[in-house]
Motif scaffolding. Structure first.
Motif, PDB file in Angstrom:
ATOM      1  N   GLU A  11     -36.912  41.179  30.015  1.00 55.04           N
ATOM      2  CA  GLU A  11     -37.641  40.095  29.369  1.00 55.04           C
ATOM      3  C   GLU A  11     -37.466  38.778  30.127  1.00 55.04           C
ATOM      4  N   GLU A  12     -36.260  38.544  30.649  1.00 56.57           N
ATOM      5  CA  GLU A  12     -35.970  37.281  31.337  1.00 56.57           C
ATOM      6  C   GLU A  12     -34.874  37.503  32.371  1.00 56.57           C
ATOM      7  N   ILE A  13     -34.972  36.761  33.475  1.00 57.77           N
ATOM      8  CA  ILE A  13     -33.950  36.766  34.532  1.00 57.77           C
ATOM      9  C   ILE A  13     -33.453  35.337  34.666  1.00 57.77           C
ATOM     10  N   ARG A  14     -32.118  35.182  34.720  1.00 49.72           N
ATOM     11  CA  ARG A  14     -31.534  33.839  34.891  1.00 49.72           C
ATOM     12  C   ARG A  14     -30.390  33.909  35.902  1.00 49.72           C
ATOM     13  N   ILE A  15     -30.326  32.874  36.712  1.00 51.70           N
ATOM     14  CA  ILE A  15     -29.144  32.683  37.553  1.00 51.70           C
ATOM     15  C   ILE A  15     -28.521  31.349  37.164  1.00 51.70           C
ATOM     16  N   TYR A  16     -27.238  31.248  37.432  1.00 50.18           N
ATOM     17  CA  TYR A  16     -26.466  30.034  37.150  1.00 50.18           C
ATOM     18  C   TYR A  16     -25.851  29.595  38.474  1.00 50.18           C
ATOM     19  N   GLY A  38     -27.811  33.883  44.605  1.00 44.01           N
ATOM     20  CA  GLY A  38     -27.814  32.501  44.136  1.00 44.01           C
ATOM     21  C   GLY A  38     -27.073  32.270  42.836  1.00 44.01           C
ATOM     22  N   ASP A  39     -26.499  33.323  42.257  1.00 42.73           N
ATOM     23  CA  ASP A  39     -25.825  33.186  40.970  1.00 42.73           C
ATOM     24  C   ASP A  39     -24.361  32.802  41.136  1.00 42.73           C
ATOM     25  N   ARG A  40     -23.965  31.753  40.446  1.00 46.26           N
ATOM     26  CA  ARG A  40     -22.574  31.293  40.357  1.00 46.26           C
ATOM     27  C   ARG A  40     -21.920  31.136  41.736  1.00 46.26           C
ATOM     28  N   VAL A  41     -22.656  30.476  42.635  1.00 48.13           N
ATOM     29  CA  VAL A  41     -22.149  30.275  43.998  1.00 48.13           C
ATOM     30  C   VAL A  41     -21.294  29.021  44.131  1.00 48.13           C
ATOM     31  N   TRP A  42     -21.375  28.110  43.134  1.00 46.66           N
ATOM     32  CA  TRP A  42     -20.579  26.886  43.145  1.00 46.66           C
ATOM     33  C   TRP A  42     -19.730  26.813  41.882  1.00 46.66           C
ATOM     34  N   THR A  43     -18.578  26.178  42.004  1.00 47.03           N
ATOM     35  CA  THR A  43     -17.673  25.955  40.873  1.00 47.03           C
ATOM     36  C   THR A  43     -17.347  24.472  40.791  1.00 47.03           C
ATOM     37  N   VAL A  44     -17.327  23.934  39.572  1.00 47.78           N
ATOM     38  CA  VAL A  44     -16.953  22.537  39.353  1.00 47.78           C
ATOM     39  C   VAL A  44     -15.425  22.467  39.320  1.00 47.78           C
ATOM     40  N   LEU A  45     -14.856  21.614  40.186  1.00 51.60           N
ATOM     41  CA  LEU A  45     -13.406  21.438  40.246  1.00 51.60           C
ATOM     42  C   LEU A  45     -13.040  20.000  39.901  1.00 51.60           C
ATOM     43  N   GLY A  46     -11.924  19.859  39.174  1.00 53.47           N
ATOM     44  CA  GLY A  46     -11.413  18.541  38.841  1.00 53.47           C
ATOM     45  C   GLY A  46     -10.573  17.992  39.982  1.00 53.47           C
ATOM     46  N   ALA A  47      -9.987  16.804  39.763  1.00 53.36           N
ATOM     47  CA  ALA A  47      -9.176  16.140  40.786  1.00 53.36           C
ATOM     48  C   ALA A  47      -7.969  16.987  41.194  1.00 53.36           C
ATOM     49  N   ASP A  48      -7.485  17.836  40.280  1.00 52.04           N
ATOM     50  CA  ASP A  48      -6.335  18.699  40.584  1.00 52.04           C
ATOM     51  C   ASP A  48      -6.756  20.049  41.162  1.00 52.04           C
TER      52      ASP A  48
END
Length: 182
Positions: A11-16, A38-48
């Motif tokens: 029904e639907e295709i999604r990438i993040y 193209g799915d989940r190729v980047w991660t948000v990282l904090g200062a630590d």
């Protein structure tokens, strides 16, 4: 060619593209051994250098990535009021299956109150939303042909709807493709 019994359709295709951020709907995706291209190729990282997750920053789920990691990091830094950066996600993570599938029926069950704690019925963050005859949870250990890809259903997620799958044979998947239980 793998054959099987038709049990539904895509029904639907999604990438993040960025973990924890909003997804992007596609009509065609290439399923690779490690998941959808193209799915989940980047991660948000904090200062630590630890990952920033929606559990601690719920606003992340509503942010649509632009495709420019620097611009996305600047926007997130402003939104979260703390410095963050985007880093390439690890190539393989033993705790994450390459493909997350969920049925429209599971979303409907969740909307009626049958939803695991910590999971959203509105956005199960699945790669493939399927309209199925049956319950995908019963297919753990089985194989599915979805478009040109063959997937092995490995387990149900502890924190979300649907099932996780490993890729046995890569290939293209399109909205409307038939789902075959092998």
């Amino acid at each position: 060619m793998t054959t099987g019994r038709p049990v539904g359709r895509v029904e639907e295709i999604r990438i993040y593209p960025v973990r924890s951020l909003a997804g992007r709907a596609l009509t065609l995706a290439e399923v690779l051994p490690g998941g959808l291209a193209g799915d989940r190729v980047w991660t948000v990282l904090g200062a630590d250098d630890s990952p920033v997750r929606p559990k601690e920053a719920p606003a992340l789920r509503d942010v649509e990535p632009t495709g420019d990691p620097s611009a996305d990091a600047a926007r997130l830094t402003e939104l979260l009021n703390r410095p963050v950066r985007l880093a390439p996600s690890p190539a393989a993570r033993p705790d994450v299956a390459p493909v997350h599938l969920v049925s429209r029926q599971a979303v409907d069950r969740a909307a009626a109150g049958e939803v695991p704690e910590g999971c959203s019925a509105e956005d199960p963050r699945a790669n493939l939303l399927l309209d199925l005859d049956g319950d995908e949870r019963a297919w753990v250990g089985r194989e599915l042909r979805v478009g040109g890809a063959v997937l092995r259903i490995t387990r149900t997620p502890k924190h979300c709807l649907g099932v996780y799958a490993d890729v046995l044979a890569p290939g293209p998947v399109r909205t409307g493709d038939t789902v075959l239980l092998v």
